[in-house]
Design a protein around this motif. Structure first.
Motif, PDB file in Angstrom:
ATOM      1  N   ARG A  52     -11.286  38.712  33.797  1.00  0.00           N
ATOM      2  CA  ARG A  52     -12.147  39.347  34.802  1.00  0.00           C
ATOM      3  C   ARG A  52     -11.376  40.382  35.615  1.00  0.00           C
ATOM      4  O   ARG A  52     -11.902  41.444  35.931  1.00  0.00           O
ATOM      5  CB  ARG A  52     -12.771  38.294  35.711  1.00  0.00           C
ATOM      6  CG  ARG A  52     -13.878  37.539  35.003  1.00  0.00           C
ATOM      7  CD  ARG A  52     -14.499  36.465  35.838  1.00  0.00           C
ATOM      8  NE  ARG A  52     -14.737  36.881  37.210  1.00  0.00           N
ATOM      9  CZ  ARG A  52     -15.477  36.212  38.062  1.00  0.00           C
ATOM     10  NH1 ARG A  52     -16.056  35.099  37.700  1.00  0.00           N
ATOM     11  NH2 ARG A  52     -15.636  36.636  39.299  1.00  0.00           N
ATOM     12  N   ILE A  53     -10.139  40.067  35.938  1.00  0.00           N
ATOM     13  CA  ILE A  53      -9.311  41.031  36.679  1.00  0.00           C
ATOM     14  C   ILE A  53      -9.110  42.284  35.838  1.00  0.00           C
ATOM     15  O   ILE A  53      -9.257  43.413  36.335  1.00  0.00           O
ATOM     16  CB  ILE A  53      -7.948  40.406  37.063  1.00  0.00           C
ATOM     17  CG1 ILE A  53      -8.153  39.299  38.107  1.00  0.00           C
ATOM     18  CG2 ILE A  53      -6.989  41.473  37.585  1.00  0.00           C
ATOM     19  CD1 ILE A  53      -6.935  38.414  38.314  1.00  0.00           C
ATOM     20  N   LEU A  54      -8.800  42.105  34.558  1.00  0.00           N
ATOM     21  CA  LEU A  54      -8.560  43.256  33.683  1.00  0.00           C
ATOM     22  C   LEU A  54      -9.832  44.078  33.486  1.00  0.00           C
ATOM     23  O   LEU A  54      -9.779  45.310  33.455  1.00  0.00           O
ATOM     24  CB  LEU A  54      -7.984  42.796  32.347  1.00  0.00           C
ATOM     25  CG  LEU A  54      -6.572  42.228  32.412  1.00  0.00           C
ATOM     26  CD1 LEU A  54      -6.165  41.632  31.078  1.00  0.00           C
ATOM     27  CD2 LEU A  54      -5.576  43.292  32.861  1.00  0.00           C
ATOM     28  N   ARG A  55     -10.970  43.420  33.368  1.00  0.00           N
ATOM     29  CA  ARG A  55     -12.234  44.165  33.261  1.00  0.00           C
ATOM     30  C   ARG A  55     -12.462  44.974  34.535  1.00  0.00           C
ATOM     31  O   ARG A  55     -12.920  46.118  34.486  1.00  0.00           O
ATOM     32  CB  ARG A  55     -13.400  43.208  33.020  1.00  0.00           C
ATOM     33  CG  ARG A  55     -14.748  43.928  32.999  1.00  0.00           C
ATOM     34  CD  ARG A  55     -15.900  43.034  32.675  1.00  0.00           C
ATOM     35  NE  ARG A  55     -16.030  41.954  33.639  1.00  0.00           N
ATOM     36  CZ  ARG A  55     -16.806  40.888  33.437  1.00  0.00           C
ATOM     37  NH1 ARG A  55     -17.503  40.763  32.330  1.00  0.00           N
ATOM     38  NH2 ARG A  55     -16.881  39.946  34.363  1.00  0.00           N
ATOM     39  N   GLY A  56     -12.108  44.405  35.686  1.00  0.00           N
ATOM     40  CA  GLY A  56     -12.265  45.085  36.965  1.00  0.00           C
ATOM     41  C   GLY A  56     -11.376  46.299  37.122  1.00  0.00           C
ATOM     42  O   GLY A  56     -11.611  47.142  37.987  1.00  0.00           O
ATOM     43  N   VAL A  82      -1.119  35.538  29.690  1.00  0.00           N
ATOM     44  CA  VAL A  82      -1.295  36.814  28.977  1.00  0.00           C
ATOM     45  C   VAL A  82      -0.923  36.641  27.509  1.00  0.00           C
ATOM     46  O   VAL A  82      -1.627  37.136  26.617  1.00  0.00           O
ATOM     47  CB  VAL A  82      -0.473  37.932  29.650  1.00  0.00           C
ATOM     48  CG1 VAL A  82      -0.428  39.178  28.779  1.00  0.00           C
ATOM     49  CG2 VAL A  82      -1.056  38.256  31.027  1.00  0.00           C
ATOM     50  N   ASP A  83       0.170  35.930  27.227  1.00  0.00           N
ATOM     51  CA  ASP A  83       0.576  35.695  25.831  1.00  0.00           C
ATOM     52  C   ASP A  83      -0.537  35.000  25.039  1.00  0.00           C
ATOM     53  O   ASP A  83      -0.815  35.365  23.892  1.00  0.00           O
ATOM     54  CB  ASP A  83       1.857  34.851  25.773  1.00  0.00           C
ATOM     55  CG  ASP A  83       3.096  35.616  26.200  1.00  0.00           C
ATOM     56  OD1 ASP A  83       3.043  36.865  26.258  1.00  0.00           O
ATOM     57  OD2 ASP A  83       4.119  34.951  26.487  1.00  0.00           O
ATOM     58  N   LYS A  84      -1.176  34.008  25.651  1.00  0.00           N
ATOM     59  CA  LYS A  84      -2.269  33.294  24.965  1.00  0.00           C
ATOM     60  C   LYS A  84      -3.456  34.217  24.724  1.00  0.00           C
ATOM     61  O   LYS A  84      -4.097  34.147  23.669  1.00  0.00           O
ATOM     62  CB  LYS A  84      -2.694  32.080  25.779  1.00  0.00           C
ATOM     63  CG  LYS A  84      -1.688  30.947  25.728  1.00  0.00           C
ATOM     64  CD  LYS A  84      -2.183  29.737  26.471  1.00  0.00           C
ATOM     65  CE  LYS A  84      -1.177  28.602  26.302  1.00  0.00           C
ATOM     66  NZ  LYS A  84      -1.683  27.337  26.844  1.00  0.00           N
ATOM     67  N   LEU A  85      -3.742  35.090  25.690  1.00  0.00           N
ATOM     68  CA  LEU A  85      -4.855  36.026  25.525  1.00  0.00           C
ATOM     69  C   LEU A  85      -4.541  37.083  24.467  1.00  0.00           C
ATOM     70  O   LEU A  85      -5.441  37.539  23.758  1.00  0.00           O
ATOM     71  CB  LEU A  85      -5.204  36.668  26.869  1.00  0.00           C
ATOM     72  CG  LEU A  85      -5.825  35.718  27.894  1.00  0.00           C
ATOM     73  CD1 LEU A  85      -5.900  36.373  29.268  1.00  0.00           C
ATOM     74  CD2 LEU A  85      -7.207  35.264  27.441  1.00  0.00           C
ATOM     75  N   ASN A  92      -4.059  43.339  25.278  1.00  0.00           N
ATOM     76  CA  ASN A  92      -2.846  43.844  24.652  1.00  0.00           C
ATOM     77  C   ASN A  92      -1.852  44.222  25.739  1.00  0.00           C
ATOM     78  O   ASN A  92      -2.221  44.443  26.879  1.00  0.00           O
ATOM     79  CB  ASN A  92      -3.127  45.000  23.685  1.00  0.00           C
ATOM     80  CG  ASN A  92      -3.781  46.172  24.363  1.00  0.00           C
ATOM     81  OD1 ASN A  92      -3.453  46.527  25.492  1.00  0.00           O
ATOM     82  ND2 ASN A  92      -4.726  46.791  23.678  1.00  0.00           N
ATOM     83  N   ARG A  93      -0.601  44.260  25.335  1.00  0.00           N
ATOM     84  CA  ARG A  93       0.483  44.556  26.266  1.00  0.00           C
ATOM     85  C   ARG A  93       1.284  45.704  25.668  1.00  0.00           C
ATOM     86  O   ARG A  93       1.626  45.679  24.496  1.00  0.00           O
ATOM     87  CB  ARG A  93       1.341  43.297  26.426  1.00  0.00           C
ATOM     88  CG  ARG A  93       2.533  43.455  27.291  1.00  0.00           C
ATOM     89  CD  ARG A  93       3.288  42.159  27.510  1.00  0.00           C
ATOM     90  NE  ARG A  93       3.425  41.376  26.292  1.00  0.00           N
ATOM     91  CZ  ARG A  93       3.437  40.045  26.255  1.00  0.00           C
ATOM     92  NH1 ARG A  93       3.324  39.343  27.341  1.00  0.00           N
ATOM     93  NH2 ARG A  93       3.574  39.421  25.111  1.00  0.00           N
ATOM     94  N   ASN A 106      -3.887  45.506  29.146  1.00  0.00           N
ATOM     95  CA  ASN A 106      -5.275  45.985  29.076  1.00  0.00           C
ATOM     96  C   ASN A 106      -6.134  44.964  28.353  1.00  0.00           C
ATOM     97  O   ASN A 106      -5.662  44.265  27.448  1.00  0.00           O
ATOM     98  CB  ASN A 106      -5.363  47.307  28.304  1.00  0.00           C
ATOM     99  CG  ASN A 106      -4.896  48.481  29.121  1.00  0.00           C
ATOM    100  OD1 ASN A 106      -5.523  48.830  30.111  1.00  0.00           O
ATOM    101  ND2 ASN A 106      -3.808  49.093  28.718  1.00  0.00           N
ATOM    102  N   ILE A 107      -7.405  44.916  28.723  1.00  0.00           N
ATOM    103  CA  ILE A 107      -8.360  44.093  27.996  1.00  0.00           C
ATOM    104  C   ILE A 107      -8.810  44.877  26.761  1.00  0.00           C
ATOM    105  O   ILE A 107      -8.971  46.102  26.814  1.00  0.00           O
ATOM    106  CB  ILE A 107      -9.543  43.683  28.893  1.00  0.00           C
ATOM    107  CG1 ILE A 107     -10.387  42.610  28.224  1.00  0.00           C
ATOM    108  CG2 ILE A 107     -10.352  44.885  29.339  1.00  0.00           C
ATOM    109  CD1 ILE A 107     -11.366  41.912  29.175  1.00  0.00           C
TER     110      ILE A 107
END
Length: 148
Positions: A52-56, A82-85, A92-93, A106-107
């Motif tokens: 949600r933070i990244l979408r924001g 973040v690694d799990k996502l 992505n990182r 980024n999402i």
């Protein structure tokens, strides 16, 4: 929710202690419902919060510091979240080109799509949790909680 019944005591608790136990029991119930609503998506409430933070960010990258600052539950293992996502393909990182020490997160489009589905599940969970409250009740409750 009867606090004394839940903690199985016949003794009337002092009002201050009962109040704090009551809040803790409500928090546990909220967490349980939210965890169960996100379970089909294989995402924890903390991972959902990161998404949600990244979408924001509206397409702008975030760094770990930004995520930590904006998390509802403050934690030091944001890197692991973040690694799990990343593993799930939801974020992505990348290394910032202008500052190689800075990591940008980024999402992904897949993350946005999954988050839209999670939003529906969370909205249903919120509706269920708050079904006994009127809007006026919620305003009053929020005013009381603001006193903390």
């Amino acid at each position: 929710m009867n606090v004394e019944q839940i903690i199985k005591t016949e003794k009337q608790l002092p009002l201050e202690g009962r109040t704090l136990i009551h809040i803790s029991l409500v928090q546990n119930k909220i967490n349980e419902v939210m965890i169960n609503s996100l379970k089909p998506h294989d995402v924890s409430p903390q991972q959902f919060n990161v998404l949600r933070i990244l979408r924001g960010q509206k397409g702008n990258p975030a760094n770990l510091s930004t995520l930590n600052e904006r998390m509802v539950t403050k934690m030091s293992n944001t890197t692991r979240l973040v690694d799990k996502l990343i593993t799930k393909g939801f974020v992505n990182r990348t290394v910032c080109e202008s500052n190689r020490r800075k990591i940008e997160i980024n999402i992904t489009p897949e993350g946005l799509e999954a988050l839209s589905e999670m939003d529906v599940a969370i909205k249903a969970a919120e509706k269920e949790l708050l079904k006994n409250f009127t809007n006026e009740d919620l305003v009053l409750l929020n005013n009381f909680l603001d006193k903390f």
